[in-house]
Design a protein around this motif. Structure first.
Motif, mmCIF file in Angstrom:
data_model
loop_
_atom_site.group_PDB
_atom_site.id
_atom_site.type_symbol
_atom_site.label_atom_id
_atom_site.label_comp_id
_atom_site.label_asym_id
_atom_site.label_seq_id
_atom_site.Cartn_x
_atom_site.Cartn_y
_atom_site.Cartn_z
ATOM 1 N N ALA A 310 25.722 12.993 0.276
ATOM 2 C CA ALA A 310 26.807 12.697 1.189
ATOM 3 C C ALA A 310 26.513 11.560 2.300
ATOM 4 C CB ALA A 310 27.015 13.852 2.001
ATOM 5 N N ARG A 311 25.346 10.919 2.381
ATOM 6 C CA ARG A 311 25.017 9.889 3.311
ATOM 7 C C ARG A 311 25.641 8.643 2.499
ATOM 8 N NH1 ARG A 311 18.461 9.351 2.708
ATOM 9 N NH2 ARG A 311 18.487 8.664 0.472
ATOM 10 N N PRO A 312 25.944 7.578 3.824
ATOM 11 C CA PRO A 312 26.383 6.322 3.424
ATOM 12 C C PRO A 312 25.300 5.376 2.818
ATOM 13 C CG PRO A 312 26.151 6.505 5.724
ATOM 14 C CD PRO A 312 25.947 7.980 5.002
ATOM 15 N N ARG A 485 17.039 6.609 5.938
ATOM 16 C CA ARG A 485 16.621 7.800 5.295
ATOM 17 C C ARG A 485 17.856 9.026 5.715
ATOM 18 N NH1 ARG A 485 11.938 5.169 6.538
ATOM 19 N NH2 ARG A 485 10.325 5.620 4.904
ATOM 20 N N TRP A 486 18.742 8.700 6.608
ATOM 21 C CA TRP A 486 19.563 9.696 7.242
ATOM 22 C C TRP A 486 19.034 10.749 7.514
ATOM 23 C CZ3 TRP A 486 24.364 7.496 8.456
ATOM 24 C CH2 TRP A 486 25.142 8.432 9.071
ATOM 25 N N ASP A 487 17.810 10.772 8.702
ATOM 26 C CA ASP A 487 16.956 11.872 9.059
ATOM 27 C C ASP A 487 16.615 11.493 10.326
ATOM 28 O OD1 ASP A 487 14.950 13.700 9.169
ATOM 29 O OD2 ASP A 487 13.676 12.691 7.828
ATOM 30 N N PRO A 488 17.263 12.267 11.385
ATOM 31 C CA PRO A 488 17.025 12.130 12.764
ATOM 32 C C PRO A 488 15.560 12.677 12.957
ATOM 33 C CG PRO A 488 18.598 13.563 12.474
ATOM 34 C CD PRO A 488 18.444 13.207 11.055
ATOM 35 N N ALA A 609 19.961 3.046 1.122
ATOM 36 C CA ALA A 609 19.786 4.663 1.561
ATOM 37 C C ALA A 609 19.569 5.415 0.359
ATOM 38 C CB ALA A 609 20.874 5.008 2.383
ATOM 39 N N GLY A 610 20.477 5.219 -0.617
ATOM 40 C CA GLY A 610 20.333 6.222 -1.833
ATOM 41 C C GLY A 610 18.938 5.849 -2.876
ATOM 42 N N THR A 611 18.340 5.071 -2.591
ATOM 43 C CA THR A 611 17.089 4.833 -2.941
ATOM 44 C C THR A 611 15.605 5.292 -2.242
ATOM 45 O OG1 THR A 611 16.758 2.421 -2.351
ATOM 46 C CG2 THR A 611 18.099 3.071 -4.496
ATOM 47 N N ALA A 612 15.911 5.694 -1.057
ATOM 48 C CA ALA A 612 14.913 6.069 -0.082
ATOM 49 C C ALA A 612 14.228 7.239 -0.720
ATOM 50 C CB ALA A 612 15.476 6.284 1.163
#
Length: 612
Positions: A310-312, A485-488, A609-612
């Motif tokens: 779902a992340r951008p 990473r969309w990771d707080p 981000a999709g490849t992190a």
């Protein structure tokens, strides 16, 4: 009882105590706890006050109450305890808190209001969907706190409506607190649409409407309230759920004395009243993270696999890349290509810059909103380019681009809200990310990361046409990498050790004192040191404009605030030093971190981000 204790509405700290008055026989049947009354006081002919207790004996010279001001009591025993706690916790007076908690009185609004009670027999609503874990907690009357981290682009409003429905279906009340921002709130808008009969306490409403809503709550005619930070003190009966949306938003911090934070009041209120407290936020605050780690708050986060889908898309580019190099208006050529592709699709783009202000040709390195907007307009030819910052658009004003597009908006942090400024804006470019990270402010990296996350959510999930391009020379910074990473959790694992080393929140609490008279700074420092004791670390006094500022690092903010009360009372009584106190301030200057060259650690310009 023939005598009452009254707190007077006089803005002097040393008068923050009850005074005893005789109740005339004509008022014996109407005066009760919380009654707003008119009393004689000192050299003043008459002042307003609130009844906070009763007495059997009258002191010598006690005078009579003059009259009852309102038939609606302002508070009951539990309300009074909360109001007093807020005053003590943030070093204010009870009168200060009451002025914030109760809208200005409009006598005509105190008439009995008709219509069904929200959540009562005529206002019953269906229970929550069984697959909503938060609503299920509310439905079963769970007393505790949850930090809910939604998915990128998730409908927070629908979740809020489900929570309210669960509370009302259980015969309980609900309270929804949202940041009061000019662009509105998805959560607030959804609750108001689903519950048009809710008591709306938003600060931009007329006093008559706000006070009428407050009276309906106080008299039990309504059980649902929605509003900004002051609504957290609203007299919702039988509270079952309290929701604080975007708990880390600075708008939840009161700017007047006492400078409470809505999140902390909500947590306290839920604990006392046995309600469910739900905090939301994509990037949680340091305080919320600390509460989760201490076990005081549960964390409800999405499944990582689902979140990754779902992340951008996030692209990090080096603005000084020797191959691509900066293009027009200081935008990397990849960023310019993203803007061009959006315009070609008939969509708009948002360019986030670090500084507001007009173009400054003599200082090209500043990259203000006005300068970037002018340069982009020349580069893009006939494309509409608008500037958005507080110098050109007042909060709440209709923007010049309303109903128009496609185009490009060049704006600052102030323009990053729940919704993009233009419909269909799925392309965002961040210029000057490094400048946001190195500001001399304790929370600079946290706020930058939170702003970028909010803007990135406009772009939609990976695989779509939306693009988020961040220009950062220090691409290896943990705020940038947490965004990729969309990771707080990644962010706080790297940020918290720095806070601990500096002795800043949440490792230690801060208390800030400020005053207008430089000559009084030394006396204020000595008084604070005596009040707080040797365990407190005091920084300053530092010159702030024409005044001064002192920062105290303490182990417990509430204990420190209580310890300062005698000092504040004495200063009020004696006429100095003149100062104001902010317990747990959000904006505190700190030494800027040393600049590091981390370009080797940075993602390549095409990193997504999709490849992190």
């Amino acid at each position: 009882m023939s005598a009452v204790h009254v707190v007077v509405d006089v803005p002097l700290f040393h008068l923050d105590r009850p005074f005893t008055y005789r109740v005339p026989e004509a008022l014996l049947d109407t005066v009760r706890l919380g009654s707003r009354v008119k009393v004689p006081f000192g050299g003043r002919r008459r002042v307003d006050g609130w009844v906070v207790g009763f007495a059997d004996e009258l002191p010598p010279g006690a005078r009579d109450l003059i009259r009852l001001v309102s038939p609606v009591p302002v508070f009951g025993p539990r309300d009074l305890a909360l109001l007093r706690w807020v005053a003590d916790r943030w070093a204010g007076t009870l009168a200060d808190v009451l002025r914030l908690a109760v809208p200005p009185r409009v006598a005509a609004a105190e008439a009995v209001v008709g219509g069904p009670v929200v959540g009562g027999p005529d206002g019953q609503r269906p229970g929550p969907a069984p697959d909503d874990p938060l609503a299920a907690l509310v439905a079963r009357g769970w007393a505790g706190a949850v930090l809910w981290r939604p998915l990128p682009g998730e409908d927070r409003g629908a979740r809020a409506v489900a929570l309210v429905e669960a509370a009302l279906a259980a015969g309980k009340g609900a309270l929804v607190i949202t940041p009061e921002v000019a662009a509105g709130s998805d959560v607030g808008d959804a609750v108001r649409k689903s519950f048009p009969e809710a008591a709306d306490l938003s600060s931009d409403l007329p006093d008559r409407r706000r006070y009428r809503a407050w009276v309906e709550l106080r008299t039990g005619r309504k059980r649902l309230a929605v509003g900004g930070r002051s609504a957290v003190l609203a007299p919702v009966p039988r509270l079952g759920c309290i929701l604080v949306d975007d708990e880390a938003n600075r708008a939840h911090k009161e700017q007047r004395t006492p400078r409470y934070h809505a999140r902390e009041v909500a947590l306290r209120r839920a604990a006392v009243e046995g309600a469910t407290c739900v905090l939301t936020g994509t990037v949680p605050s340091a305080e919320a993270v600390a509460a989760v780690r201490a076990g005081r708050v549960r964390l409800l986060a999405p499944d990582r696999a689902v979140e990754r889908r779902a992340r951008p898309v996030v692209e990090v580019v080096d603005p000084f890349d020797q191959d691509a190099g900066p293009g027009a208006a200081g935008l990397h050529r990849r960023a310019l290509a993203a803007v061009g592709a959006a315009l070609a699709r008939g969509e708009s783009a948002y360019v986030l810059v670090p500084r507001r202000g007009p173009a400054q040709p003599g200082a090209p390195a500043l990259r203000t909103a006005g300068q970037v907007a002018e340069e982009l307009a020349r580069h893009l030819g006939g494309t509409q380019v608008w500037r958005l910052d507080r110098e050109v658009l007042d909060p709440g004003a209709v923007p010049p681009w309303a109903g128009r597009g496609p185009g490009v908006i060049v704006g600052t942090v102030a323009g990053v809200k729940d919704h993009p400024p233009l419909t269909g804006c799925r392309t965002v470019v961040v210029v000057g990310a490094d400048a946001a990270l190195v500001q001399a402010e304790v929370r600079a990296a946290e706020e930058a990361y939170r702003t970028w996350s909010r803007a990135a959510a406009w772009c939609g999930p990976q695989g779509g046409v939306g693009r988020f391009v961040l220009q950062a020379r220090e691409g290896g910074h943990h705020a940038v990498q947490a965004l990729v990473r969309w990771d707080p959790g990644f962010f706080w694992r790297h940020e918290l050790p720095r806070r601990v080393e500096l002795g800043f929140p949440p490792a230690r609490s801060l208390v800030m004192a400020e005053g207008p008279e430089p000559a009084e700074a030394a006396d204020a420092l000595a008084a604070m040191q005596a009040a707080l004791g040797p365990a407190a670390e005091l920084l300053g006094p530092a010159a702030m404009g024409r005044g001064w500022r002192i920062i105290a690092k303490v182990s417990d903010a509430e204990s420190a605030a209580r310890a300062l009360r005698p000092m504040l009372a004495e200063a009020s009584r004696s006429g100095g030093p003149h100062l104001s106190v902010d317990v747990e301030p959000l904006e505190v200057l700190a030494a800027a971190p040393a600049r590091r060259d981390t370009r080797r650690q940075a993602p390549a310009p095409t990193r997504r981000a999709g490849t992190a």
